[in-house]
Design a protein around this motif. Structure first.
Motif, PDB file in Angstrom:
ATOM      1  N   SER A 368       0.829  -1.215   0.000  1.00 37.11           N
ATOM      2  CA  SER A 368       0.000   0.000   0.000  1.00 37.11           C
ATOM      3  C   SER A 368       0.856   1.255   0.000  1.00 37.11           C
ATOM      4  O   SER A 368       0.519   2.260  -0.646  1.00 37.11           O
ATOM      5  CB  SER A 368      -0.930  -0.001   1.217  1.00 37.11           C
ATOM      6  N   SER A 369       1.970   1.209   0.736  1.00 40.16           N
ATOM      7  CA  SER A 369       2.813   2.403   0.844  1.00 40.16           C
ATOM      8  C   SER A 369       3.496   2.748  -0.472  1.00 40.16           C
ATOM      9  O   SER A 369       3.918   3.890  -0.674  1.00 40.16           O
ATOM     10  CB  SER A 369       3.862   2.202   1.942  1.00 40.16           C
ATOM     11  N   VAL A 370       3.604   1.762  -1.386  1.00 42.21           N
ATOM     12  CA  VAL A 370       4.169   2.063  -2.705  1.00 42.21           C
ATOM     13  C   VAL A 370       3.325   3.135  -3.391  1.00 42.21           C
ATOM     14  O   VAL A 370       3.846   4.152  -3.877  1.00 42.21           O
ATOM     15  CB  VAL A 370       4.220   0.792  -3.581  1.00 42.21           C
ATOM     16  N   TRP A 371       2.029   2.932  -3.410  1.00 40.16           N
ATOM     17  CA  TRP A 371       1.137   3.893  -4.065  1.00 40.16           C
ATOM     18  C   TRP A 371       0.936   5.141  -3.214  1.00 40.16           C
ATOM     19  O   TRP A 371       0.725   6.232  -3.754  1.00 40.16           O
ATOM     20  CB  TRP A 371      -0.201   3.229  -4.365  1.00 40.16           C
ATOM     21  N   PHE A 372       1.035   5.003  -1.891  1.00 39.35           N
ATOM     22  CA  PHE A 372       0.881   6.181  -1.034  1.00 39.35           C
ATOM     23  C   PHE A 372       2.015   7.183  -1.258  1.00 39.35           C
ATOM     24  O   PHE A 372       1.785   8.374  -1.505  1.00 39.35           O
ATOM     25  CB  PHE A 372       0.833   5.760   0.438  1.00 39.35           C
ATOM     26  N   TRP A 373       3.264   6.692  -1.192  1.00 40.72           N
ATOM     27  CA  TRP A 373       4.400   7.607  -1.294  1.00 40.72           C
ATOM     28  C   TRP A 373       4.570   8.157  -2.711  1.00 40.72           C
ATOM     29  O   TRP A 373       4.917   9.341  -2.875  1.00 40.72           O
ATOM     30  CB  TRP A 373       5.687   6.890  -0.862  1.00 40.72           C
ATOM     31  N   THR A 374       4.337   7.349  -3.735  1.00 39.85           N
ATOM     32  CA  THR A 374       4.469   7.865  -5.098  1.00 39.85           C
ATOM     33  C   THR A 374       3.402   8.915  -5.391  1.00 39.85           C
ATOM     34  O   THR A 374       3.712   9.979  -5.949  1.00 39.85           O
ATOM     35  CB  THR A 374       4.382   6.712  -6.113  1.00 39.85           C
ATOM     36  N   CYS A 375       2.152   8.624  -5.010  1.00 43.37           N
ATOM     37  CA  CYS A 375       1.092   9.616  -5.226  1.00 43.37           C
ATOM     38  C   CYS A 375       1.358  10.896  -4.435  1.00 43.37           C
ATOM     39  O   CYS A 375       1.095  12.007  -4.902  1.00 43.37           O
ATOM     40  CB  CYS A 375      -0.270   9.035  -4.843  1.00 43.37           C
ATOM     41  N   PHE A 376       1.898  10.731  -3.217  1.00 45.01           N
ATOM     42  CA  PHE A 376       2.201  11.878  -2.365  1.00 45.01           C
ATOM     43  C   PHE A 376       3.221  12.802  -3.044  1.00 45.01           C
ATOM     44  O   PHE A 376       3.038  14.024  -3.100  1.00 45.01           O
ATOM     45  CB  PHE A 376       2.726  11.373  -1.023  1.00 45.01           C
ATOM     46  N   LEU A 377       4.292  12.221  -3.582  1.00 42.10           N
ATOM     47  CA  LEU A 377       5.309  13.032  -4.265  1.00 42.10           C
ATOM     48  C   LEU A 377       4.797  13.611  -5.580  1.00 42.10           C
ATOM     49  O   LEU A 377       5.105  14.749  -5.923  1.00 42.10           O
ATOM     50  CB  LEU A 377       6.561  12.186  -4.514  1.00 42.10           C
ATOM     51  N   PHE A 378       4.029  12.802  -6.308  1.00 40.45           N
ATOM     52  CA  PHE A 378       3.487  13.316  -7.566  1.00 40.45           C
ATOM     53  C   PHE A 378       2.596  14.529  -7.327  1.00 40.45           C
ATOM     54  O   PHE A 378       2.640  15.504  -8.088  1.00 40.45           O
ATOM     55  CB  PHE A 378       2.692  12.213  -8.283  1.00 40.45           C
ATOM     56  N   MET A 391      12.596   8.003  -5.587  1.00 40.61           N
ATOM     57  CA  MET A 391      12.392   8.635  -4.280  1.00 40.61           C
ATOM     58  C   MET A 391      11.118   8.130  -3.611  1.00 40.61           C
ATOM     59  O   MET A 391      11.080   7.888  -2.400  1.00 40.61           O
ATOM     60  CB  MET A 391      12.325  10.153  -4.454  1.00 40.61           C
ATOM     61  N   GLY A 392      10.060   7.945  -4.403  1.00 37.77           N
ATOM     62  CA  GLY A 392       8.797   7.500  -3.825  1.00 37.77           C
ATOM     63  C   GLY A 392       8.809   6.063  -3.357  1.00 37.77           C
ATOM     64  O   GLY A 392       8.049   5.697  -2.448  1.00 37.77           O
ATOM     65  N   THR A 393       9.642   5.227  -3.951  1.00 37.23           N
ATOM     66  CA  THR A 393       9.710   3.821  -3.544  1.00 37.23           C
ATOM     67  C   THR A 393      10.707   3.573  -2.414  1.00 37.23           C
ATOM     68  O   THR A 393      10.703   2.489  -1.829  1.00 37.23           O
ATOM     69  CB  THR A 393      10.087   2.942  -4.753  1.00 37.23           C
ATOM     70  N   PHE A 394      11.569   4.548  -2.107  1.00 42.36           N
ATOM     71  CA  PHE A 394      12.552   4.357  -1.026  1.00 42.36           C
ATOM     72  C   PHE A 394      11.894   4.213   0.347  1.00 42.36           C
ATOM     73  O   PHE A 394      12.203   3.263   1.087  1.00 42.36           O
ATOM     74  CB  PHE A 394      13.545   5.522  -1.031  1.00 42.36           C
ATOM     75  N   PRO A 395      10.972   5.104   0.762  1.00 41.47           N
ATOM     76  CA  PRO A 395      10.415   4.978   2.117  1.00 41.47           C
ATOM     77  C   PRO A 395       9.447   3.819   2.310  1.00 41.47           C
ATOM     78  O   PRO A 395       8.992   3.590   3.436  1.00 41.47           O
ATOM     79  CB  PRO A 395       9.698   6.324   2.323  1.00 41.47           C
ATOM     80  N   THR A 396       9.131   3.073   1.258  1.00 43.04           N
ATOM     81  CA  THR A 396       8.253   1.914   1.439  1.00 43.04           C
ATOM     82  C   THR A 396       8.891   0.865   2.349  1.00 43.04           C
ATOM     83  O   THR A 396       8.193   0.085   2.996  1.00 43.04           O
ATOM     84  CB  THR A 396       7.930   1.271   0.082  1.00 43.04           C
ATOM     85  N   GLY A 397      10.229   0.863   2.396  1.00 43.85           N
ATOM     86  CA  GLY A 397      10.921  -0.093   3.268  1.00 43.85           C
ATOM     87  C   GLY A 397      10.672   0.137   4.747  1.00 43.85           C
ATOM     88  O   GLY A 397      10.948  -0.752   5.564  1.00 43.85           O
ATOM     89  N   LEU A 398      10.146   1.290   5.119  1.00 48.36           N
ATOM     90  CA  LEU A 398       9.839   1.560   6.526  1.00 48.36           C
ATOM     91  C   LEU A 398       8.771   0.617   7.067  1.00 48.36           C
ATOM     92  O   LEU A 398       8.666   0.421   8.282  1.00 48.36           O
ATOM     93  CB  LEU A 398       9.375   3.015   6.692  1.00 48.36           C
ATOM     94  N   ALA A 399       7.986   0.033   6.178  1.00 50.32           N
ATOM     95  CA  ALA A 399       6.957  -0.921   6.609  1.00 50.32           C
ATOM     96  C   ALA A 399       7.563  -2.140   7.289  1.00 50.32           C
ATOM     97  O   ALA A 399       6.865  -2.861   8.016  1.00 50.32           O
ATOM     98  CB  ALA A 399       6.112  -1.355   5.420  1.00 50.32           C
ATOM     99  N   LEU A 400       8.848  -2.376   7.079  1.00 51.17           N
ATOM    100  CA  LEU A 400       9.509  -3.516   7.717  1.00 51.17           C
ATOM    101  C   LEU A 400       9.501  -3.408   9.231  1.00 51.17           C
ATOM    102  O   LEU A 400       9.622  -4.420   9.934  1.00 51.17           O
ATOM    103  CB  LEU A 400      10.948  -3.638   7.209  1.00 51.17           C
TER     104      LEU A 400
END
Length: 492
Positions: A368-378, A391-400
């Motif tokens: 879910s965070s993949v689409w959240f962060w990319t849409c947020f930056l866009f 840049m948008g796909t980098f913070p998705t790793g925080l879900a770990l």
């Protein structure tokens, strides 16, 4: 300690000094039995010498049989683990195909169910032979070197050589089947074990100190996610087919949508906006896309707002994640806790259910965070390009951070191995890196070197392993005797 043998108590008591605490064979080639004299008291007794010789040959036969039993047991257990893991994954894949019905097999180019079952059985046997041969070869080489060169004398390098020789058993999975991702992952595991050895070393402790960072696993996951997800959206061919299929399922987006995102991010003209509109129309949504759009939000979630899309996507993603982690938690529980399953069934099943729910939450939040962060930056920058996607796909790793601490490093290393492979494939395709044609099976070479390091650590640096992995290795290969338990150490 037995009393000294004076030759008057008969052959049985005389042989106590031979078979008890004061020496004996126990696999030590230095212990020599003179058939005329007792090695303890020095007195001769023909009857006692013949009796002791009989016992010594029987002891040697028992030791040899124990070594053979260990080799055969390791091969059988390795086969069971390899076939069980691959067979379990194949079974779930086949059940998913059967649940989808005929529609999946009716598609053009789709593999029929009968052929899929045959392929699953063949792959199960191949991976069983791979793991079984690796375990059997390692134990056999280990025992042979110990018998020829002495247990303590070869202890420092025996497992290293045995692991290196056992590595090419990977070829049993298929002579033309590349396992680059698996080899890189095993290399990452070997690097982690080597770094743990370096951390506790006085010589390399300062150099390896940065590796003790508490949240290094999350940073590694963010780094890996940036490469993997960017490649999935922009350069899909750089990912292994099986891993790409996994992402296709959990991304929740059709290939025409992903193609539209790639075209707008790379500044390419749209080639199939009508296909995207037809896809949404089949879902009951009538939409008209703008060919001059700057951000792909309308492609990703049609008329929905970004927030509403994330909520609905998360619920669907959680349902897709649950079937993934049921075998991950319950199949190892059947192996590791097989003896306590009846006694502590409620505790074991409770932990399995909790772990399944937690890991499913991680995977669904990650997707879910993949689409959240990319849409947020866009939405912020009103633009979409390749750096923005990275840049948008980098913070998705925080879900770990949702995952259990003991599992974080495993997941991050798994993803990092995929990221390294994808990165080099992208570099090769861009012409920035020549393809290594001289080494046809580089995966086997990497795997063999990695298993050599891992098995050396298993034999000499057991404390760098986590207890659950050590239990599995001990069950398959047998617990290697400690240095103080070796025959020469006892006799000294």
């Amino acid at each position: 300690m037995f009393p000294p043998c004076d030759g008057t108590d008969g052959p049985t008591d005389c042989c106590r000094c031979f078979s008890g605490d004061n020496g004996g064979f126990h696999g030590d080639s230095r212990t020599v039995w003179d058939e005329k004299n007792c090695p303890h008291c020095g007195k001769s007794d023909p009857s006692s010498s013949s009796y002791c010789s009989f016992l010594s040959s029987d002891s040697r036969y028992g030791k040899d049989w124990e070594k053979l039993r260990r080799c055969v047991a390791a091969a059988i257990k390795g086969f069971a683990i390899g076939a069980g893991l691959k067979g379990g994954l194949a079974a779930f894949s086949i059940l998913a195909r059967l649940r989808r019905g005929r529609s999946s097999s009716a598609k053009a180019g789709a593999v029929p169910n009968s052929e899929a079952i045959a392929i699953g059985i063949k792959e199960t046997l191949r991976y069983g032979l791979f793991f079984g041969t690796f375990a059997g070869t390692f134990v056999s080489i280990d025992e042979c070197i110990a018998a020829l060169g002495g247990h303590r004398r070869t202890a420092k390098w025996r497992a290293l050589l045995a692991g290196l020789i056992a590595g090419p058993s990977m070829l049993l999975t298929g002579p033309n089947t590349q396992h680059t991702s698996l080899a890189i992952y095993i290399l990452m595991r070997a690097a982690v074990l080597a770094s743990r050895c370096g951390i506790k070393s006085k010589r390399f402790g300062r150099i390896c100190k940065p590796l003790t960072w508490a949240h290094g696993d999350i940073f590694l996951m963010c780094l890996s996610s940036s490469q993997i997800l960017s490649a999935y959206l922009l350069e899909r061919d750089s990912l292994p087919r099986s891993y790409k299929s996994f992402l296709d399922k959990h991304s929740g987006k059709d290939s025409v949508i992903l193609q539209g995102i790639k075209e707008i991010a790379c500044g390419m003209p749209f080639t199939n906006l009508e296909g995207i509109e037809k896809y949404y129309k089949s879902k009951g949504v009538d939409i008209k896309l703008d060919p001059q759009m700057k951000v792909p939000c309308s492609i990703i979630h049609e008329h929905q707002s970004c927030g509403a899309h994330i909520i609905s996507f998360f619920i669907q993603a959680y349902g897709r994640a649950l079937p993934v982690y049921v075998p991950v938690y319950f199949i190892p529980a059947l192996i590791v806790h097989r003896l306590d399953l009846l006694k502590r069934s409620n505790t074991i099943c409770g932990k399995g259910l909790l772990g399944t729910a937690r890991s499913s939450l991680f995977l669904s939040a990650y997707c879910s965070s993949v689409w959240f962060w990319t849409c947020f930056l866009f939405r912020i920058f009103k633009w979409c390009n390749i750096p923005m996607v990275a840049m948008g796909t980098f913070p998705t790793g925080l879900a770990l951070a949702i995952e259990k601490k003991s599992r974080r490093m495993e997941i991050s290393l798994y993803c990092f191995a995929r990221a390294i492979e994808s990165f080099f494939m992208c570099m090769v395709k861009a012409g920035l890196l020549p393809w290594p044609k001289r080494v046809k099976r580089a995966d086997v070479v990497i795997f063999s070197l990695s298993t050599a390091i891992i098995m050396h650590c298993y034999a000499q640096e057991r404390e760098v392993f986590r207890s659950k992995y050590l239990n599995v290795l001990d069950w398959v290969f047998g617990v290697p005797p400690m240095t103080c338990e070796t025959p020469r150490c006892k006799n000294s």
